[in-house]
Motif scaffolding. Structure first.
Motif, PDB file in Angstrom:
ATOM      1  N   CYS A 246      39.260  31.579  41.381  1.00 23.94           N
ATOM      2  CA  CYS A 246      39.951  32.177  40.505  1.00 23.94           C
ATOM      3  C   CYS A 246      40.779  31.911  39.286  1.00 23.94           C
ATOM      4  CB  CYS A 246      41.613  31.598  42.107  1.00 23.94           C
ATOM      5  SG  CYS A 246      41.445  32.190  43.564  1.00 23.94           S
ATOM      6  N   GLU A 247      40.434  30.669  38.826  1.00 22.56           N
ATOM      7  CA  GLU A 247      40.907  30.569  37.454  1.00 22.56           C
ATOM      8  C   GLU A 247      39.958  30.900  36.611  1.00 22.56           C
ATOM      9  OE1 GLU A 247      43.915  26.344  37.927  1.00 22.56           O
ATOM     10  OE2 GLU A 247      41.300  25.560  37.258  1.00 22.56           O
ATOM     11  N   PHE A 248      39.013  30.497  36.662  1.00 25.05           N
ATOM     12  CA  PHE A 248      37.865  31.075  36.100  1.00 25.05           C
ATOM     13  C   PHE A 248      37.428  32.943  36.124  1.00 25.05           C
ATOM     14  CE2 PHE A 248      35.310  27.368  35.913  1.00 25.05           C
ATOM     15  CZ  PHE A 248      35.007  27.312  34.187  1.00 25.05           C
ATOM     16  N   ALA A 249      38.125  33.584  37.188  1.00 26.17           N
ATOM     17  CA  ALA A 249      38.943  35.006  37.408  1.00 26.17           C
ATOM     18  C   ALA A 249      40.041  35.308  37.028  1.00 26.17           C
ATOM     19  CB  ALA A 249      39.110  34.936  38.898  1.00 26.17           C
ATOM     20  N   ASN A 250      40.292  34.741  36.284  1.00 28.06           N
ATOM     21  CA  ASN A 250      42.519  35.165  36.091  1.00 28.06           C
ATOM     22  C   ASN A 250      41.447  34.758  34.241  1.00 28.06           C
ATOM     23  OD1 ASN A 250      45.135  34.944  36.349  1.00 28.06           O
ATOM     24  ND2 ASN A 250      44.634  35.377  34.193  1.00 28.06           N
ATOM     25  N   ASP A 251      40.716  33.556  34.068  1.00 31.04           N
ATOM     26  CA  ASP A 251      40.318  33.250  32.574  1.00 31.04           C
ATOM     27  C   ASP A 251      39.886  34.141  32.012  1.00 31.04           C
ATOM     28  OD1 ASP A 251      40.692  31.208  30.064  1.00 31.04           O
ATOM     29  OD2 ASP A 251      39.054  31.027  30.368  1.00 31.04           O
ATOM     30  N   LEU A 252      38.484  34.821  32.961  1.00 25.59           N
ATOM     31  CA  LEU A 252      37.466  35.709  32.214  1.00 25.59           C
ATOM     32  C   LEU A 252      38.558  37.035  31.459  1.00 25.59           C
ATOM     33  CD1 LEU A 252      34.084  34.658  34.152  1.00 25.59           C
ATOM     34  CD2 LEU A 252      35.049  34.750  31.409  1.00 25.59           C
ATOM     35  N   SER A 253      38.842  37.290  32.992  1.00 27.07           N
ATOM     36  CA  SER A 253      39.847  38.006  33.109  1.00 27.07           C
ATOM     37  C   SER A 253      40.225  38.812  31.375  1.00 27.07           C
ATOM     38  CB  SER A 253      40.693  39.253  33.868  1.00 27.07           C
ATOM     39  OG  SER A 253      40.975  40.052  33.910  1.00 27.07           O
TER      40      SER A 253
ATOM     41  N   ARG B  68      47.384  36.911  49.515  1.00 29.27           N
ATOM     42  CA  ARG B  68      47.427  38.404  49.793  1.00 29.27           C
ATOM     43  C   ARG B  68      47.857  38.347  48.666  1.00 29.27           C
ATOM     44  NH1 ARG B  68      47.517  38.889  54.829  1.00 29.27           N
ATOM     45  NH2 ARG B  68      50.207  39.237  55.356  1.00 29.27           N
ATOM     46  N   ALA B  69      49.312  37.831  48.440  1.00 25.33           N
ATOM     47  CA  ALA B  69      49.964  37.915  46.625  1.00 25.33           C
ATOM     48  C   ALA B  69      49.379  37.729  45.357  1.00 25.33           C
ATOM     49  CB  ALA B  69      50.999  37.578  46.778  1.00 25.33           C
ATOM     50  N   LEU B  70      48.154  36.759  45.122  1.00 23.94           N
ATOM     51  CA  LEU B  70      47.529  36.183  45.017  1.00 23.94           C
ATOM     52  C   LEU B  70      46.457  37.901  43.840  1.00 23.94           C
ATOM     53  CD1 LEU B  70      46.940  34.850  42.243  1.00 23.94           C
ATOM     54  CD2 LEU B  70      45.732  33.567  43.991  1.00 23.94           C
ATOM     55  N   GLY B  71      45.877  37.817  45.450  1.00 24.67           N
ATOM     56  CA  GLY B  71      44.646  38.894  44.973  1.00 24.67           C
ATOM     57  C   GLY B  71      45.527  40.312  44.404  1.00 24.67           C
TER      58      GLY B  71
ATOM     59  N   GLY C 200      46.000  42.932  37.728  1.00 26.58           N
ATOM     60  CA  GLY C 200      45.146  43.133  36.103  1.00 26.58           C
ATOM     61  C   GLY C 200      43.812  43.064  35.765  1.00 26.58           C
ATOM     62  N   GLY C 201      42.691  44.510  37.160  1.00 28.59           N
ATOM     63  CA  GLY C 201      42.531  44.625  36.652  1.00 28.59           C
ATOM     64  C   GLY C 201      40.689  44.163  37.184  1.00 28.59           C
ATOM     65  N   MET C 202      40.528  43.487  38.119  1.00 29.68           N
ATOM     66  CA  MET C 202      40.147  42.939  38.729  1.00 29.68           C
ATOM     67  C   MET C 202      39.585  43.694  40.126  1.00 29.68           C
ATOM     68  SD  MET C 202      40.598  38.338  39.341  1.00 29.68           S
ATOM     69  CE  MET C 202      42.046  38.359  38.253  1.00 29.68           C
TER      70      MET C 202
END
Length: 386
Positions: free
Chosen positions: A160-167, A193-196, A202-204
């Motif tokens: 999750c941290e890398f997903a947010n960072d790379l996005s 679910r709220a995070l998802g 955010g575009g993921m």
């Protein structure tokens, strides 16, 4: 000549211990042996560097040579320890034998990759657990010379941290995991679910409830085949399916180990006299907490012990701050399954309290604006290792 204290590993645990020791003893001979470059860097920056556009050189606070000079230690880089002789008090490094007076194992944890990566994809599939890994992945992104399509396998903390960072760094991110919501070990499902949902806003792209079947070459792409028959095509794949303590060296020496790491007591002592362990590789009195605050507390306590002031480590009720700016998350997971999760709030601003049958608070999770309650709830939660 007195045999030195040898620390195996130069990550946050190994270097953190060396700093604490030097603050208490400026003359004791200390040798650090590390399989990587030995550069001094902050590991949390690994999962924020892409959003900030940081090249690998910017992540390192100082080189191995500068670190060795600053601390007054011998730092042997790109050196792999092949064995420990407990009776002779030596380490085997190729044909060489290094004598130690006391030994500290700070070998960390390695990414667990539960599937086979075809040899043809070796330069397209990555894990990131240290600065050398970051260098390799950064180079692969740079070689593309454009916005990359990155498939991340695993929706735990690292994924999750890398997903947010790379996005945030401008790349197209697809997150794949078998669980129904992100951060399943930290958050009850409604908060996950709220995070998802925040990730999707955010575009993921999220492929949850689906596991990886195979990785294959698909023309110029990496083909990621999923368990529901669907397929993702990516430029690069980042595997974030958990960490496993690096216990092999300790096991081969006959030290007591388990799935959670090298077994140590609250003084960080292993089953062999004069041998200690700390950081991600250590299971302290039954607890392995792979987070910064327990690591720092362990380094302080062990430094006191190794300088003649035997000390037991104490872990407080320390919440985990997840680096997902798309939706702030703080969690203090309970050490045992709660009788219930009591959830309050609405939208993305949620509080989840893990309670026993008699309504005692044993953990919590917070999202959105509710993260401001972390100090209040931490004070009401029992310590991780009191």
């Amino acid at each position: 000549m007195t045999a030195p204290l040898i620390i195996v590993g130069s990550g946050m645990a190994g270097l953190g211990l060396a700093r604490q020791l030097r603050a208490r003893d400026t003359v004791r001979p200390i040798t650090l042996v590390t399989a990587d470059s030995g550069d001094d860097y902050s590991k949390p920056l690994l999962s924020t560097g892409f959003a900030k556009g940081l090249p690998p050189a910017r992540l390192a606070a100082r080189s191995a040579l500068e670190t060795a000079d600053r601390l007054g230690v011998v730092l042997r880089t790109h050196t792999r320890v092949e064995g420990i002789d407990l009776e002779a008090r030596t380490l085997r490094v190729g044909e060489e034998r290094l004598s130690w007076g006391e030994l500290v194992l700070a070998t960390g944890a390695a990414p667990a990759v539960p599937f086979t990566v075809p040899g043809t994809l070796a330069g397209r599939v990555f894990t990131i657990n240290d600065l050398d890994d970051y260098r390799r992945f950064h180079a692969a992104l740079e070689a593309l010379g454009r916005r990359a399509r990155v498939a991340i396998i695993g929706a735990g903390l690292v994924g999750c941290e890398f997903a947010n960072d790379l996005s945030a760094g401008g790349h197209d991110v697809t997150l794949v995991a078998p669980e129904s919501a992100p951060l399943p070990r930290l958050l009850p499902e409604p908060l996950g679910r709220a995070l998802g949902e925040a990730f999707q806003r955010g575009g993921m792209t999220l492929h949850l409830g689906r596991s990886l079947e195979t990785l294959e070459t698909a023309g110029g792409d990496v083909g990621v085949a999923l368990s529901d028959g669907s397929r993702v095509e990516a430029d690069l794949v980042l595997v974030a399916t958990g960490l496993r303590p690096r216990t092999e060296l300790a096991e081969s020496a006959g030290l007591e180990t388990g799935a959670a790491g090298i077994q140590v007591d609250r003084r960080l002592a292993t089953s062999a006299p004069g041998v200690y362990a700390l950081g991600d590789v250590a299971c302290v009195d039954g607890v392995n907490a792979m987070y910064v605050q327990p690591l720092q507390a362990s380094a302080r306590a062990l430094a006191r012990t190794l300088t003649g002031e035997p000390s037991e480590v104490v872990y407080g009720a320390w919440p985990i701050l997840v680096k997902t700016p798309l939706l702030p998350v703080v969690a203090l997971p309970p050490t045992r399954p709660p009788a219930r999760w009591r959830i309050e709030g609405e939208g993305q601003d949620l509080v989840a309290m893990a309670e026993t049958q008699d309504e005692r608070l044993i953990g919590f999770a917070l999202t959105g604006s509710c993260v401001r309650r972390k100090v209040e709830l931490a004070r009401a939660t029992p310590p991780l290792l009191g």
